[in-house]
Motif scaffolding. Structure first.
Motif, PDB file in Angstrom:
ATOM      1  N   UNK A 193       9.416  68.708  19.366  1.00 53.80           N
ATOM      2  CA  UNK A 193      10.794  68.207  19.361  1.00 53.80           C
ATOM      3  C   UNK A 193      11.295  67.995  17.942  1.00 53.80           C
ATOM      4  N   UNK A 194      10.389  67.593  17.031  1.00 55.58           N
ATOM      5  CA  UNK A 194      10.758  67.483  15.616  1.00 55.58           C
ATOM      6  C   UNK A 194      11.181  68.853  15.085  1.00 55.58           C
ATOM      7  N   UNK A 195      10.417  69.895  15.450  1.00 56.59           N
ATOM      8  CA  UNK A 195      10.780  71.252  15.043  1.00 56.59           C
ATOM      9  C   UNK A 195      12.126  71.661  15.601  1.00 56.59           C
ATOM     10  N   UNK A 196      12.372  71.337  16.885  1.00 52.77           N
ATOM     11  CA  UNK A 196      13.668  71.654  17.495  1.00 52.77           C
ATOM     12  C   UNK A 196      14.805  70.936  16.775  1.00 52.77           C
TER      13      UNK A 196
ATOM     14  N   UNK B 131      -4.700  63.020  26.578  1.00 56.46           N
ATOM     15  CA  UNK B 131      -3.348  62.622  26.997  1.00 56.46           C
ATOM     16  C   UNK B 131      -2.493  62.293  25.779  1.00 56.46           C
ATOM     17  N   UNK B 132      -3.044  61.560  24.828  1.00 57.36           N
ATOM     18  CA  UNK B 132      -2.297  61.195  23.621  1.00 57.36           C
ATOM     19  C   UNK B 132      -1.919  62.428  22.815  1.00 57.36           C
ATOM     20  N   UNK B 133      -2.858  63.362  22.676  1.00 57.13           N
ATOM     21  CA  UNK B 133      -2.572  64.566  21.895  1.00 57.13           C
ATOM     22  C   UNK B 133      -1.494  65.418  22.558  1.00 57.13           C
TER      23      UNK B 133
ATOM     24  N   UNK C  35      17.774  61.362  15.974  1.00 54.57           N
ATOM     25  CA  UNK C  35      16.895  61.797  17.066  1.00 54.57           C
ATOM     26  C   UNK C  35      15.517  62.160  16.536  1.00 54.57           C
ATOM     27  N   UNK C  36      15.497  62.816  15.381  1.00 57.83           N
ATOM     28  CA  UNK C  36      14.209  63.179  14.787  1.00 57.83           C
ATOM     29  C   UNK C  36      13.398  61.927  14.484  1.00 57.83           C
TER      30      UNK C  36
ATOM     31  N   UNK D 253       3.960  67.447  21.977  1.00 61.96           N
ATOM     32  CA  UNK D 253       5.291  67.569  22.557  1.00 61.96           C
ATOM     33  C   UNK D 253       6.348  66.969  21.635  1.00 61.96           C
ATOM     34  N   UNK D 254       6.034  65.806  21.050  1.00 65.06           N
ATOM     35  CA  UNK D 254       6.979  65.161  20.125  1.00 65.06           C
ATOM     36  C   UNK D 254       7.126  65.969  18.842  1.00 65.06           C
TER      37      UNK D 254
END
Length: 568
Positions: free
Chosen positions: A444-447, A433-435, A549-550, A440-441
């Motif tokens: 989002x950093x890449x985005x 679950x943590x991974x 946001x990053x 996912x985060x």
């Protein structure tokens, strides 16, 4: 009807043996967990320690496939060199012979069923009370393995295979071709081992056939050598989607075992006769030995061990030459070089158990974080680049990395979902679950990095000029993000965050938020005072807000790591 029942019992006992070995291996690996991975990564400083490490891990987890696949993934990631990997694989060949001795000790003349059923009751109690559940899995697996062996032995005895004319005639006919028979049984052993993906199961069948005086001991030993070759096919298949170095490591496993089979065949009858004499048995080629089943099983296990130990002793001094040979067989080609989009640790598929797969997934998450970290450096370069050609190259690279991040999130998440389908402890479910949250985060950093590049491209294409103060503020914000991201990557590499470190990380995040609020207010005032126009102010704040946001995504990763280590 009686024969049909005996055949079903025979197949069922082999299946029970295979399943028991799997459950026992999983239990051991759950108990050992990260210790095995750490040992493999640190105790391979030279070829001798590498051999000992491979033998120890394989004997501990009862799975040479687990050791080999882990080794292949470590080579693919550059943690182990090809020379180190070859030494570990040699050791794995020795460690896997321990399984045969378990069969010898567990399949002897003493009826173990009373002990086995008692152990099953204890194992169920441990599993259902969740107290030492991993120990319960180990006991259950060992019990099923021994029960399978016992049932196989009893059923084979009751079938009187040695009195069945078709069976006896088949083995008599195929055992009278001299070395042709040896090659035939080598092939059969290799094909069967590859088909059932378990050398232990084929070893058990071989022991049963020899101990019932149906199969001559030299033909049984030929089957054993074939098993050694068949088991290497698995690692080669696993390595097909991995790096060149990983494929070379798997090929070294095959070459190593093939070389051993070739030199042993040159002295085969002398070698078999010597092992038989150790146990006081007279060896006659092609003729079943009329001695106790226990002695015949012991001869098979002794040959298996001595063959792998001697083969390692012969080749350990020639590891550099073996390395050159596999490099010649699998040469480097430009199109074979690893790409940034390729998974490093888990490209070869699942490990033999879900617990070890989780260890590999954590390493892949760290690689994902490193790739996301590179993007902020590219964004920094893009911000200061004025040359159109170079600007386009950097932007295209960021765009490529954003696609890589999307694919990595999908592939790692898909892998973790496959892991979750396995038998996991509550702690391991929590880790999965943590991974999933972390990847996912990271995506989002890449985005966020890609969005920054788009805002910077808008600035470049629109010839928007920032003031010196704006440039200084963006530089400071990027510095804070770089600091935070570096701490995140270090934490993922170590797999832990101390309370003091997490406190410092939280302070950096608060500083980023406060700085964002301050710059937002100053921006509105600067537009009002006509220091720059509204369009410039909007573009400037788009960059600042995306950087903030990053920071949120990064602190979310750090929180997940911190909870992972402190919620246990």
């Amino acid at each position: 009807m009686q024969l049909a029942l005996q055949i079903i019992t025979l197949v069922g006992s082999v299946a029970m043996l295979m399943y028991g070995l799997k459950v026992m291996s999983e239990g051991l690996q759950k108990m050992a967990g990260s210790t095995l991975s750490n040992v493999l990564g640190t105790m391979t400083t030279n070829r001798f320690s590498g051999v000992l490490t491979g033998a120890f891990i394989t004997a501990a987890v009862q799975s040479s496939t687990a050791t080999t696949v882990m080794t292949v993934s470590f080579v693919s990631a550059g943690i182990l060199s090809l020379v180190q990997a070859i030494s570990v694989i040699m050791g794995a060949n020795i460690g896997t012979t321990f399984t045969a001795w378990i069969m010898v000790l567990g399949g002897g003349s003493f009826d173990l069923r009373l002990i086995v059923y008692t152990a099953i009751v204890l194992a169920v109690a441990l599993i259902y009370t969740k107290k030492n559940a991993n120990l319960g899995d180990f006991l259950m697996g060992l019990s099923l393995l021994l029960l399978g062996l016992t049932t196989l032995k009893i059923n084979a005895t009751e079938m009187h295979l040695d009195q069945m004319a078709p069976v006896r005639n088949f083995f008599v006919a195929t055992s009278s071709w001299g070395y042709g028979s040896y090659f035939l049984y080598l092939l059969v052993g290799g094909v069967l081992t590859f088909a059932v993906q378990s050398s232990a199961a084929i070893m058990a069948i071989t022991m049963t056939l020899c101990s019932t005086h149906v199969l001559p001991i030299d033909m049984g030993i030929s089957l054993v050598m074939g098993e050694n070759i068949g088991t290497t096919i698995t690692s080669n298949i696993v390595a097909l989607s991995a790096s060149v170095q990983a494929r070379r490591a798997a090929m070294a496993h095959l070459v190593f075992n093939l070389f051993g089979v070739i030199w042993v065949l040159c002295i085969f009858r002398w070698f078999v006769g010597t092992v038989c004499r150790v146990w006081g048995v007279e060896f006659t080629p092609g003729i079943p030995s009329d001695v106790s089943p226990d002695k015949l099983n012991a001869i098979l296990a002794t040959f298996h061990t001595s063959f792998n130990v001697l083969n390692t002793c012969v080749l350990i001094g020639f590891i550099p030459l073996l390395e050159k040979l596999v490099m010649f067989i699998i040469p480097s080609k430009p199109e074979q070089k690893d790409t940034d989009s390729q998974l490093t640790f888990i490209s070869g598929g699942l490990m033999s158990t879900s617990e070890l797969s989780i260890l590999q997934a954590w390493k892949e998450v760290h690689v994902f974080a490193l790739r996301a970290q590179r993007m902020i450096g590219m964004v920094h370069d893009l911000f200061y680049e004025n040359d159109d050609t170079q600007f386009t190259k950097i932007f295209s690279r960021i765009e490529k990395y954003e696609g890589i991040c999307d694919r990595m999130e999908y592939e790692i998440a898909q892998y973790l979902n496959q892991v979750a389908d396995g038998r996991l402890s509550d702690q391991s479910k929590h880790e999965v679950h943590k991974m999933l949250r972390i990847v996912s985060e990271l995506e989002s950093v890449g985005d966020a990095n890609y969005n920054l590049s788009r805002y910077i491209r808008h600035k470049h294409d629109g010839n928007i000029q920032f003031t010196e103060e704006q440039i200084k503020n963006v530089e400071q914000m990027i510095y804070l993000l770089t600091t935070s991201q570096s701490k995140m990557v270090e934490a993922l590499e170590r797999g832990t965050i101390t309370p003091d470190e997490f406190y410092d990380m939280t302070n950096v995040e608060n500083e980023i938020n406060n700085y964002r609020d301050e710059l937002k207010n100053r921006n509105m005032q600067a537009i009002t005072d006509k220091e720059y126009d509204y369009t410039t102010g909007v573009n400037y704040m788009d960059i600042i807000l995306e950087l903030e946001k990053m920071g949120d995504y990064i602190i979310n990763v750090e929180e997940a790591i911190y909870e992972h280590k402190h919620d246990k």
